[in-house]
Design a protein around this motif. Structure first.
Motif, PDB file in Angstrom:
ATOM      1  N   GLN A  73       0.840  -1.187   0.000  1.00 18.34           N
ATOM      2  CA  GLN A  73       0.000   0.000   0.000  1.00 18.34           C
ATOM      3  C   GLN A  73       0.879   1.243   0.000  1.00 18.34           C
ATOM      4  O   GLN A  73       2.055   1.186   0.346  1.00 18.34           O
ATOM      5  CB  GLN A  73      -0.929   0.004   1.223  1.00 18.34           C
ATOM      6  CG  GLN A  73      -0.210  -0.154   2.545  1.00 18.34           C
ATOM      7  CD  GLN A  73      -1.165  -0.345   3.707  1.00 18.34           C
ATOM      8  OE1 GLN A  73      -2.246   0.233   3.732  1.00 18.34           O
ATOM      9  NE2 GLN A  73      -0.765  -1.172   4.666  1.00 18.34           N
ATOM     10  N   SER A  74       0.299   2.378  -0.382  1.00 19.27           N
ATOM     11  CA  SER A  74       1.032   3.634  -0.450  1.00 19.27           C
ATOM     12  C   SER A  74       1.337   4.139   0.951  1.00 19.27           C
ATOM     13  O   SER A  74       0.685   3.738   1.929  1.00 19.27           O
ATOM     14  CB  SER A  74       0.229   4.691  -1.209  1.00 19.27           C
ATOM     15  OG  SER A  74       0.085   4.331  -2.560  1.00 19.27           O
ATOM     16  N   PRO A  75       2.338   5.050   1.094  1.00 20.93           N
ATOM     17  CA  PRO A  75       2.627   5.604   2.425  1.00 20.93           C
ATOM     18  C   PRO A  75       1.456   6.429   2.944  1.00 20.93           C
ATOM     19  O   PRO A  75       0.580   6.844   2.194  1.00 20.93           O
ATOM     20  CB  PRO A  75       3.867   6.466   2.183  1.00 20.93           C
ATOM     21  CG  PRO A  75       3.890   6.733   0.719  1.00 20.93           C
ATOM     22  CD  PRO A  75       3.266   5.559   0.057  1.00 20.93           C
ATOM     23  N   ARG A  76       1.489   6.680   4.253  1.00 14.81           N
ATOM     24  CA  ARG A  76       0.371   7.387   4.883  1.00 14.81           C
ATOM     25  C   ARG A  76       0.255   8.814   4.376  1.00 14.81           C
ATOM     26  O   ARG A  76      -0.840   9.361   4.353  1.00 14.81           O
ATOM     27  CB  ARG A  76       0.567   7.410   6.396  1.00 14.81           C
ATOM     28  CG  ARG A  76       0.568   6.029   7.031  1.00 14.81           C
ATOM     29  CD  ARG A  76       0.769   6.140   8.538  1.00 14.81           C
ATOM     30  NE  ARG A  76       0.877   4.828   9.156  1.00 14.81           N
ATOM     31  CZ  ARG A  76      -0.171   4.095   9.524  1.00 14.81           C
ATOM     32  NH1 ARG A  76      -1.396   4.550   9.325  1.00 14.81           N
ATOM     33  NH2 ARG A  76      -0.005   2.903  10.073  1.00 14.81           N
ATOM     34  N   THR A 111      -8.195  12.227   1.775  1.00 11.64           N
ATOM     35  CA  THR A 111      -7.758  11.057   2.522  1.00 11.64           C
ATOM     36  C   THR A 111      -8.391   9.821   1.908  1.00 11.64           C
ATOM     37  O   THR A 111      -9.627   9.691   1.876  1.00 11.64           O
ATOM     38  CB  THR A 111      -8.133  11.182   3.996  1.00 11.64           C
ATOM     39  OG1 THR A 111      -7.535  12.362   4.537  1.00 11.64           O
ATOM     40  CG2 THR A 111      -7.647   9.972   4.778  1.00 11.64           C
ATOM     41  N   TYR A 112      -7.549   8.890   1.412  1.00 10.07           N
ATOM     42  CA  TYR A 112      -8.014   7.700   0.708  1.00 10.07           C
ATOM     43  C   TYR A 112      -7.851   6.481   1.609  1.00 10.07           C
ATOM     44  O   TYR A 112      -6.969   6.420   2.472  1.00 10.07           O
ATOM     45  CB  TYR A 112      -7.205   7.498  -0.579  1.00 10.07           C
ATOM     46  CG  TYR A 112      -7.479   8.540  -1.652  1.00 10.07           C
ATOM     47  CD1 TYR A 112      -8.326   8.250  -2.714  1.00 10.07           C
ATOM     48  CD2 TYR A 112      -6.876   9.791  -1.607  1.00 10.07           C
ATOM     49  CE1 TYR A 112      -8.567   9.189  -3.706  1.00 10.07           C
ATOM     50  CE2 TYR A 112      -7.113  10.745  -2.576  1.00 10.07           C
ATOM     51  CZ  TYR A 112      -7.955  10.432  -3.637  1.00 10.07           C
ATOM     52  OH  TYR A 112      -8.202  11.365  -4.597  1.00 10.07           O
ATOM     53  N   ARG A 113      -8.700   5.474   1.329  1.00 11.67           N
ATOM     54  CA  ARG A 113      -8.581   4.179   2.012  1.00 11.67           C
ATOM     55  C   ARG A 113      -9.024   3.105   1.031  1.00 11.67           C
ATOM     56  O   ARG A 113     -10.020   3.266   0.309  1.00 11.67           O
ATOM     57  CB  ARG A 113      -9.397   4.158   3.286  1.00 11.67           C
ATOM     58  CG  ARG A 113      -9.371   2.835   4.017  1.00 11.67           C
ATOM     59  CD  ARG A 113      -9.850   2.983   5.441  1.00 11.67           C
ATOM     60  NE  ARG A 113      -8.738   3.202   6.368  1.00 11.67           N
ATOM     61  CZ  ARG A 113      -8.899   3.561   7.633  1.00 11.67           C
ATOM     62  NH1 ARG A 113     -10.110   3.785   8.116  1.00 11.67           N
ATOM     63  NH2 ARG A 113      -7.845   3.721   8.401  1.00 11.67           N
ATOM     64  N   LEU A 130      -3.394  12.388   0.604  1.00  8.83           N
ATOM     65  CA  LEU A 130      -2.819  12.916  -0.630  1.00  8.83           C
ATOM     66  C   LEU A 130      -2.864  14.435  -0.567  1.00  8.83           C
ATOM     67  O   LEU A 130      -3.945  15.032  -0.424  1.00  8.83           O
ATOM     68  CB  LEU A 130      -3.583  12.391  -1.842  1.00  8.83           C
ATOM     69  CG  LEU A 130      -3.105  12.879  -3.208  1.00  8.83           C
ATOM     70  CD1 LEU A 130      -1.686  12.412  -3.463  1.00  8.83           C
ATOM     71  CD2 LEU A 130      -4.037  12.380  -4.315  1.00  8.83           C
ATOM     72  N   MET A 131      -1.690  15.071  -0.596  1.00 11.77           N
ATOM     73  CA  MET A 131      -1.587  16.515  -0.513  1.00 11.77           C
ATOM     74  C   MET A 131      -0.994  17.039  -1.813  1.00 11.77           C
ATOM     75  O   MET A 131       0.017  16.525  -2.299  1.00 11.77           O
ATOM     76  CB  MET A 131      -0.702  16.943   0.664  1.00 11.77           C
ATOM     77  CG  MET A 131      -1.177  16.434   2.004  1.00 11.77           C
ATOM     78  SD  MET A 131      -0.077  16.927   3.339  1.00 11.77           S
ATOM     79  CE  MET A 131      -0.274  18.701   3.249  1.00 11.77           C
TER      80      MET A 131
END
Length: 1256
Positions: free
Chosen positions: A40-43, A111-113, A130-131
Motif C-alpha cells: 500500500q502507499s505511504p500514509r 484522505t483515501y482508504r 494525498l496533498m
C-alpha cells in the motif's frame, strides 16, 4: 540432524506462521484464503505539478480479491474518473492519476482508504493522505532599506512561502556568494538573518534570501534587502539580549524517536557567546551536537528520559541573558502486542489481542470486515471486547472474518488487519515418510513430523513396539510435532513412528535414526605471545567417524583463512597453521574447526603480537602564557602499547631555524603520564615530538607539533674547556668550546675574553670576539696567565666566569737527560735508567722522553748496514724503560731526549751490546732416501745465529707403538750441512729434529717426519705424463718426497701389427724423472708398461704422430756417441761462459743488491707518534741476514721448474762472500769436501743446497 534443523528452526522461531496460511504441502480439499493487504502507499503523499500520482493497494486471497476505495469517507470509483488509470493485474487495486494541471489539487487531494474483499472477509488499508502543492511563489512586497547605526543589532527577515516538505534557506548577495556567518552573523531555523552587532563592513544593498524547494526542484529568491550602516566613532558596549526566542521561557513537545532542535540567538557588544545547560541532569553527550557556533542544540533519538528543562545562556563581558525551554516528550502510537491471523477449528474460542502505547494514551477501535464493531455488537452477542482484546466463543466456519484494530492519538495512527479463519480439515503429516536422520553421539537429534489439520491434530511418537518414547527423559516433544532426543547414544539408532490424529482421521510415518561417532579434537592450538616479525605455528589433531567425510579448517575471528589472497601470509598443511612475518594486525583468536556434515567442533587460541609501541597519534600545546617564563605544557594521546606496557615517553625537539632535521632530547617521563610542563631555553624555535618506549624498544615518533618560540634572554652559561697555549714562543692562543646554539638565548652571541699575568693584581686586559679563539701577541716565553671568558648577547652578559690558568708559547728544551745506567736483563732485553731533567730548562711543559736506538750490527761482524731506527716514548713522570725484542749478540747506539709541545731537546748518547743467545731454527731440512735402511739429511744453517755457532744436535724418534728409544747425535762441526743415518728400519716412520747450538745452548728445532720407504711399502710413481712425436715418445714422472730410488724396466710394445719388430726393454732409475724412446713408427699405437721384476707398476698407451709406418734411414754420424758427447761439451762451455758474465756484471752493479736491502730496511721502519706514550719499534726479525733471504740463487729452496740440476752436477760448488756494502767479492770454484758419515756414502758435497759457508 542438519536436515532436521532446516525444517525445525523456522517453526520454533516463527510458530504463528503455522496459522497464517495453509501450507502448500497440504493436498487436501480446495482451501480458501482470507484477503491480506500485501502492499500500500505511504500514509502521507505530497505531489507537485507534472508529477504522476500512483495510489497502491495490493492484496492476496482465495477466491480472487475485489477492491474498492473511499476518499474522505465517501465511496470513490477510480475507473470512472477522468485521467485515472486502474492497474489491470491480479491481486491489485492500484490506480494512477496523470495529467496534473492547475485544478489538480481541487479534484484529487484528500484522505483515501482501500478495501480488499472476497467470500471470507474484507481487509482494509491505512489512511493515505494525498496533498497537492503548486509551484512556490514569493508574495510581492516592497522591501524598504534597513538603516542601523554601527554596533547595533538588526534582523533581516526572509518569510519564505509555506511548503508541506522541508525547504532549505540560503542568504547570498547579487554575485551568488554566500553571506559569511560566524558568532556575530547567524541565520536562524526560521530563515531570518541575525546580526548581533553590525559593522561598517556589513553595509551592502544586496542581501538576498533564497528558498530551495526539493519537491519541485526549484529555488526562488526574495527581493534584495539594502542594509545601511551608519558609522560612529564611539560604539557603545551592551550586555546580551536574546533575539530568538524573545521571551524568558517556552514549552516544546518532542516526539519519541525523533530529533529535537533548540535554538538561541543573542545580540550585544562585544558579541555574546552561547552556552547550553540542563538543570535536571547531564546532557546525553553521545546524542547531543552543537551547531551554528553553539547557537543550535541537536538532540538525536529523543526518549522519555530527555523530558525536562534546557537552558541557553548568552554571555559577554557586560552581562548575560537566558532562555528556558521546557520540553515534554510525547509519542505516536506504537505496538505492544499486534493482533495475529490464525486458523481455528469449529467450537474453539478465538482471541485477538491489540495492545498499544503512546503519549497521550491512544484511542483503540475495532472493525470487522471494515465495519465498526459497535454496529455489530447489538446484532450478535458472540462478540465481546475485553481489555482491548476481541473475543469470539464457539466459532463456526461461518464466523471466518477479517478484523481491523486501529489506534490513534494526535501524533499518529496505527492499523493492523488480522483474520479469524475457521476450517475443518483431516489430519495430514507433511513430513516425508521413511526419512533417515544422521546425528553424532552426545548431540541432540530432531525427528520431524510436520502435521496439519483442523482441528489441530494431536501428535505422539512410538517405538517399533508401539510404546511411547517419552518415558525416557532424554526424549522431548515440540508443539509442532518434532521429537527431540538429547545426549544421543549409539543404541539410539533405530526406527521411530510419528502418529497424528484429529476427529476426522489418523496417519503415521516412520523416521530412521543413525547415531555416528562424534568428532573430537585431540590436540588443539595453544594461546601464545609472539614478537612482531617472527612466525607462529598452531597445531590441530582430531578424530572422526570413519564413514563420514571429514575436514580441518582454520578461522581467524570467525573468518576462514583459506580465502584467496591469504596464501602468502598463511601456510596450512597436515593440521598445522604457520603464520609468517607476524604483524600487529595478525593478533586475534585463531580456531581450528574439525567438521563433518553432522557436527562441528572448534578449539580456539589467542595470539598476541608484541613489539615496540606505535606512534603517539596527536600532540597539543597549552599554557602558552608560560612562554614568558620559558615554559609550556605539552600533552599527547597515549600510543598503542602493542601488548607491552609503555615504560616511558621520550620528548624531543627540533629548531628548524638553527638545526633543521636534527632532534634533541628534552627528557623522558613515565609511561602512565600523557602531559608535562617543559622547561625551555630562551630564544629557541621549538617543534616537539614524542616517542613511546616499552621493553621492546622505541616506537615511531609522533607527528611534529606546531612551533613555539621562546623570548630572548641574557646568557645563562659561559664557555667551557677554556685553555691558553702558545703556538709561537711569543704568543698565547686562548681557546674554548663555543656555546651550543640552544644556549645562546638570542639570535647571536659573542665572547668577552679577559687575561692578565698570574700573580699580579693589575687590571684585566679584555677583548670581545665572535670566534671561539683569541691570539694574544708579544708575550714572554712560557709565562702563566689568568684567563676568563664570558658569554654576552643583545640581552646582557652571562654569569661571572671562572678563572683558568694558561701559558704563553714554549721553546725547545735546553735540558739534556743524564743517563744513569743500562742494565742487561737477558740476551734481548735491557733496562735503561736516567735522571730527571731540570724543569727550568724544559722551557715548557715536559711532555715526556724520546728514546731512540739503532742496531749497529752483530758482534761477530760489525757492519754499517741494517741500521734500523726505533723510537720509544715514555711519560714525563717516568725515568726508566725496558727495551725488549733486541737482537742477541749485537751492538746498539742509544739517544735520549726530553721534549715539550715545541719539540725535542738536545740528546744524551751512549752505546751498549747484547750478550750471546741461542740460535734460531736451521733452514730447509730435507730427507733423501739412499736405501731401505739409509737416509741422507741435509740442511741450511739458521738465519739468526745470535752468537757463534758451535755445532748441531740431531735427534731421531721412531713413530709407532714399538717402544723404540730416541737417538741423539751431537754434531760439533758448525760447518756441517748434511748427515747420513743408517741402520734404519724400512717399516717405520721417524720424527727428525735438528737444532743449532751456541755456547748458550741449543736453539729452536726444525722438525720433519719420514722414512726410508713410503707407508704403503709399494713404489709409487704418482701421476705419469706422456708426450709423442712422429718417431719418439717421452715418459715423465715426479718422484715423491721420501720415496727411495729404485730401478725398473720400461717396455714399448706396438699394437695391432704382429709383423712389427719388438722394441727391447730399457732399464731406468726412479730418480731419473724422464725417459725418451726413439725409433718409433709414426701413427702407431704403443702399449707402455713399467715393471719391477715381475710386478707391473704402471701401464698406459700412446699413439705417435704422422700418417703411417715409414722406413727409417740408415743411422748417420748424428746418432754416434762421439757426436753427442761433442755437442754436450759445447753446450756446457757456453753455459759456463754465461755464468762468468753474470758474475762480472754483478761485481760492477752492486747497487742493485744494496738498494734492495735498503728498501727492505726502510719498509720496516715505523714513525714515532707524539700524541701517545709507548714503544714504536721496527718489525725486525731475529735473523741478522734477513735482507739476503730474498736472493733465490743463494739457497737451495728454489730450483728451476722441471729440473733437479745444480752446479754440483757440473763439478762445482758456490763459495759466496760479500763486501760490507753487500756486493759480491767471490766467484764460483770447484771446491769439494767429503766427510764420512756412518761409514758408507759421502754426503757432504757442497752445492747450492749445501753451501760451504754461511752468510753473516
Amino acid at each position: 540432524m542438519a536436515v532436521a534443523l532446516r525444517y525445525l528452526w523456522p517453526l520454533l522461531l516463527c510458530s504463528p506462521c503455522l496459522f497464517i496460511q495453509i501450507p502448500d504441502e497440504y493436498e487436501g480439499q480446495h482451501v480458501m484464503e482470507p484477503p491480506v493487504i500485501t502492499e500500500q502507499s505511504p500514509r502521507r503523499l505530497v505531489v507537485f505539478p507534472t508529477d504522476e500520482i500512483s495510489l497502491k493497494c495490493e492484496a492476496s486471497g482465495k477466491p480472487e480479491v475485489m477492491f474498492r476505495w473511499t476518499r474522505d469517507g465517501v465511496h470513490f470509483k477510480p475507473n470512472e474518473e477522468l485521467d485515472v488509470t486502474v492497474k489491470q493485474a491480479p491481486h491489485s487495486g492500484s490506480f494512477t492519476i496523470a495529467g496534473n494541471n492547475s485544478n489538480f489539487a481541487q479534484r484529487f487531494q484528500g484522505t483515501y482508504r482501500c478495501f480488499a474483499s472476497n467470500d471470507l472477509g474484507t481487509a482494509m488499508s491505512h489512511e493515505i493522505q494525498l496533498m497537492a502543492e503548486g509551484a512556490p511563489k514569493w508574495p510581492k512586497e516592497t522591501v524598504k532599506p534597513v538603516e542601523v547605526e554601527e554596533g547595533e543589532s538588526v534582523i533581516l527577515p526572509c518569510h519564505p512561502p509555506p511548503s508541506a516538505e522541508p525547504l532549505r534557506i540560503y542568504w547570498m548577495n547579487s554575485k551568488i556568494m554566500h553571506i559569511k556567518q560566524d558568532e556575530r552573523v547567524t541565520m536562524g531555523q526560521n530563515g531570518n538573518l541575525y546580526f548581533a552587532n553590525v559593522l561598517t563592513s556589513d553595509n551592502h544593498s544586496d542581501y538576498i534570501c533564497h528558498a530551495h524547494f526539493p519537491g519541485t526542484r526549484t529555488i526562488i529568491q526574495k527581493e534584495p534587502i539594502d542594509l545601511r550602516v551608519k558609522a560612529t566613532n564611539s560604539m557603545i558596549d551592551r550586555k546580551p539580549r536574546l533575539l530568538f526566542p524573545t521571551n524568558a521561557s517556552s514549552h516544546l513537545v518532542a516526539l519519541q524517536g525523533q530529533p529535537l532542535v533548540l535554538e538561541c540567538i543573542a545580540e550585544g557588544f562585544p558579541t555574546p557567546t552561547i552556552k547550553w545547560l540542563r538543570p535536571s541532569g547531564p546532557m546525553p553527550a553521545d546524542r547531543v551536537t552543537y551547531q551554528n557556533h553553539n547557537k543550535t542544540l541537536h538532540l538525536l533519538n529523543v526518549g522519555e528520559e530527555d523530558d525536562g528543562e534546557y537552558r541557553c545562556l548568552a554571555e559577554n563581558s557586560l552581562g548575560s541573558d537566558r532562555h528556558a525551554y521546557y520540553v515534554t516528550v510525547e509519542a505516536a502510537p506504537y505496538w505492544l502486542h499486534k493482533p495475529q491471523s490464525r486458523l481455528y477449528g469449529p467450537g474453539e474460542t478465538a482471541r485477538l489481542d491489540c495492545q498499544v502505547q503512546g503519549r497521550p494514551e491512544p484511542e483503540v477501535t475495532w472493525r470487522i470486515n471494515g465495519i465498526p464493531v459497535e454496529e455489530l455488537l447489538a446484532k450478535d452477542q458472540k462478540y465481546r471486547i475485553q481489555h482491548g482484546a476481541l473475543i469470539l466463543s464457539n466459532v463456526q466456519p461461518s464466523d471466518t472474518m477479517v478484523t481491523q484494530c486501529e489506534a490513534r492519538n494526535r501524533h499518529g495512527l496505527l492499523l493492523a488487519n488480522a483474520y479469524i479463519y475457521v476450517v475443518q480439515l483431516p489430519a495430514k503429516i507433511l513430513t516425508p515418510d521413511n526419512e533417515t536422520y544422521l546425528a553424532v553421539e552426545g548431540s541432540t537429534a530432531y525427528l520431524l513430523c510436520k502435521v496439519f489439520g483442523a482441528p489441530v491434530p494431536s501428535v505422539q511418537w512410538l517405538d517399533k513396539e508401539g510404546k511411547t518414547v517419552l518415558q525416557d527423559e532424554r526424549f522431548f516433544p515440540y508443539t509442532n510435532g518434532t521429537l527431540g532426543i538429547r545426549d544421543l547414544q549409539a543404541n539410539d539408532t533405530g526406527h521411530y513412528f510419528c502418529q497424528a490424529a484429529n476427529d476426522q482421521n489418523n496417519v503415521t510415518i516412520v523416521a530412521n535414526l543413525q547415531v555416528k561417532d562424534a568428532t573430537r579434537i585431540t590436540q588443539g592450538p595453544q594461546s601464545t605471545i609472539k614478537k612482531k616479525g617472527s612466525r607462529v605455528t598452531f597445531t590441530c589433531q582430531a578424530t572422526f567417524d570413519p564413514s563420514l567425510q571429514q575436514s580441518i579448517t582454520w578461522r581467524r575471528d570467525g573468518r576462514s583463512l583459506q580465502e584467496p589472497g591469504d596464501s602468502d601470509k598463511y601456510f596450512i598443511e597436515d593440521g598445522h597453521l604457520v603464520i609468517h612475518s607476524l604483524d600487529y594486525s595478525d593478533q586475534g583468536n585463531y580456531s581450528c574447526v574439525a567438521s563433518t556434515k553432522l557436527d562441528v567442533v572448534e578449539s580456539r587460541a589467542e595470539l598476541q603480537v608484541v613489539g615496540s609501541p606505535g606512534p603517539v597519534p596527536q600532540l597539543e600545546l597549552s599554557d602558552r602564557h608560560l612562554l614568558k617564563q620559558s615554559q609550556v605544557r605539552l600533552s599527547w594521546s597515549p600510543a598503542d602499547d602493542h601488548n607491552a606496557p609503555i615504560e616511558k615517553y621520550d620528548i624531543e625537539f627540533e629548531d628548524k631555524e638553527m638545526a633543521p632535521e636534527k632532534w634533541y632530547s628534552l627528557g623522558k617521563v613515565p609511561g602512565n603520564q600523557t602531559s608535562t610542563t617543559l622547561k625551555l631555553s630562551p630564544y629557541v624555535h621549538y617543534t616537539f615530538r614524542v616517542t613511546a618506549i616499552n621493553k621492546y624498544g622505541p616506537g615511531e615518533p609522533s607527528p611534529a607539533s606546531e612551533t613555539v618560540v621562546t623570548p630572548e634572554a641574557a646568557p645563562e652559561k659561559n664557555p667551557v674547556d677554556v685553555k691558553g697555549e702558545g703556538n709561537e714562543t711569543n704568543n698565547m692562543v686562548i681557546t674554548w668550546k663555543p656555546l651550543r646554539w640552544m644556549d645562546w638565548n638570542a639570535p647571536q652571541v659573542q665572547y668577552r675574553v679577559q687575561w692578565r699575568p698570574q700573580g699580579t693584581r693589575g687590571a684585566w686586559q679584555e677583548q670581545i670576539v665572535s670566534d671561539p679563539f683569541l691570539v694574544v701577541s708579544n708575550t714572554s716565553t712560557f709565562v702563566p696567565y689568568e684567563i676568563k671568558v664570558q658569554t654576552i648577547n643583545s640581552q646582557g652578559k652571562g654569569p661571572e666566569p671562572q678563572v683558568t690558568v694558561g701559558y704563553s708559547g714554549e721553546d725547545y728544551p735546553q735540558a739534556k737527560p743524564k743517563l744513569e745506567d743500562i742494565k742487561i736483563l737477558n740476551a734481548s732485553t735491557v733496562l735503561v735508567k736516567w735522571w730527571p731533567v731540570d724543569p727550568a730548562q724544559v722551557k715548557g711543559h715536559l711532555r715526556g722522553y724520546n728514546l731512540t736506538y739503532w742496531w749497529m750490527g752483530s758482534q761477530r761482524r760489525h757492519s754499517k748496514r741494517h741500521i734500523h731506527e726505533t723510537h720509544v716514548v715514555v711519560p714525563a713522570n717516568t725515568t726508566s724503560t725496558v727495551l725488549d725484542r733486541l737482537r742477541p749478540y749485537s751492538s746498539y747506539r742509544l739517544e735520549l731526549r726530553a721534549f715539550n709541545s715545541r719539540g725535542l731537546g738536545p740528546p744524551s748518547e751512549t752505546t751498549f751490546s747484547t750478550p750471546e743467545g741461542v740460535p734460531g731454527p736451521p733452514e730447509a731440512l730435507h730427507l733423501e732416501c739412499q736405501s731401505d735402511t739409509s737416509l741422507l739429511l741435509h740442511w741450511q744453517p739458521p738465519f739468526s745465529h745470535n752468537g757463534v755457532l758451535t755445532g748441531y744436535v740431531l735427534s731421531c724418534l721412531p713413530l709407532g707403538d714399538g717402544g723404540e728409544e730416541q737417538l741423539s747425535f751431537n754434531l760439533s762441526d758448525p760447518e756441517l750441512r748434511a748427515y747420513n743415518l743408517t741402520n734404519l728400519s724400512p717399516h717405520l716412520q721417524y720424527r727428525f729434529q735438528l737444532q743449532a747450538t751456541t755456547k748458550q745452548g741449543p736453539g729452536e728445532a726444525i722438525t720433519r717426519e719420514g722414512g726410508t720407504r713410503s707407508l704403503t711399502g709399494i713404489e709409487d710413481f704418482g701421476n705419469i705424463s706422456t708426450s709423442v712425436g712422429e718417431n719418439y715418445s717421452v715418459v715423465s714422472w715426479v718422484p715423491k718426497e721420501g720415496q727411495c730410488n729404485f730401478g725398473f724396466q720400461i717396455f714399448f710394445k706396438p699394437l695391432g701389427d704382429e709383423k712389427m719388430d719388438a722394441i727391447p726393454p730399457q732399464y731406468v732409475n726412479y730418480n731419473q724423472r724422464t725417459y725418451t724412446q726413439w725409433d718409433l713408427q709414426p701413427g702407431t699405437d704403443y702399449q707402455i708398461r713399467l715393471l719391477k721384476e715381475t710386478v707391473l707398476l704402471q701401464e698406459t698407451t700412446v699413439k705417435t704422430n704422422g700418417t703411417g709406418r715409414v722406413r727409417l734411414p740408415p743411422p748417420g754420424f748424428t746418432t754416434e756417441g762421439w757426436f753427442i758427447g761433442f755437442v754436450s761439451a759445447i753446450i756446457l762451455l757456453l753455459l759456463i761462459l754465461l755464468i762468468l758474465c753474470f758474475i762480472k756484471r754483478s761485481k760492477g752493479g752492486k747497487y742493485s743488491v744494496k738498494d734492495k736491502e735498503d728498501t727492505q730496511v726502510d719498509s720496516e721502519a715505523r714513525p714515532m707518534k707524539d700524541e701517545t706514550f709507548g714503544e714504536y719499534r721496527s718489525l725486525e726479525s731475529d735473523n741478522e741476514e734477513k735482507a739476503f733471504s730474498s736472493q733465490p740463487s743463494l739457497n737451495g729452496d728454489i730450483k728451476p721448474l722441471g729440473s733437479d740440476d745444480s752446479l754440483a752436477d757440473y763439478g762445482g760448488s758456490v763459495d759466496v762472500q760479500f763486501n760490507e756494502d753487500g756486493s759480491f767479492i767471490g766467484q764460483y770454484s770447484g771446491k769439494k769436501e767429503k766427510e764420512a758419515a756412518g761409514g758408507n756414502d759421502s754426503s757432504g758435497a757442497a752445492s747450492p743446497i749445501n753451501p760451504t759457508g754461511t752468510l753473516e
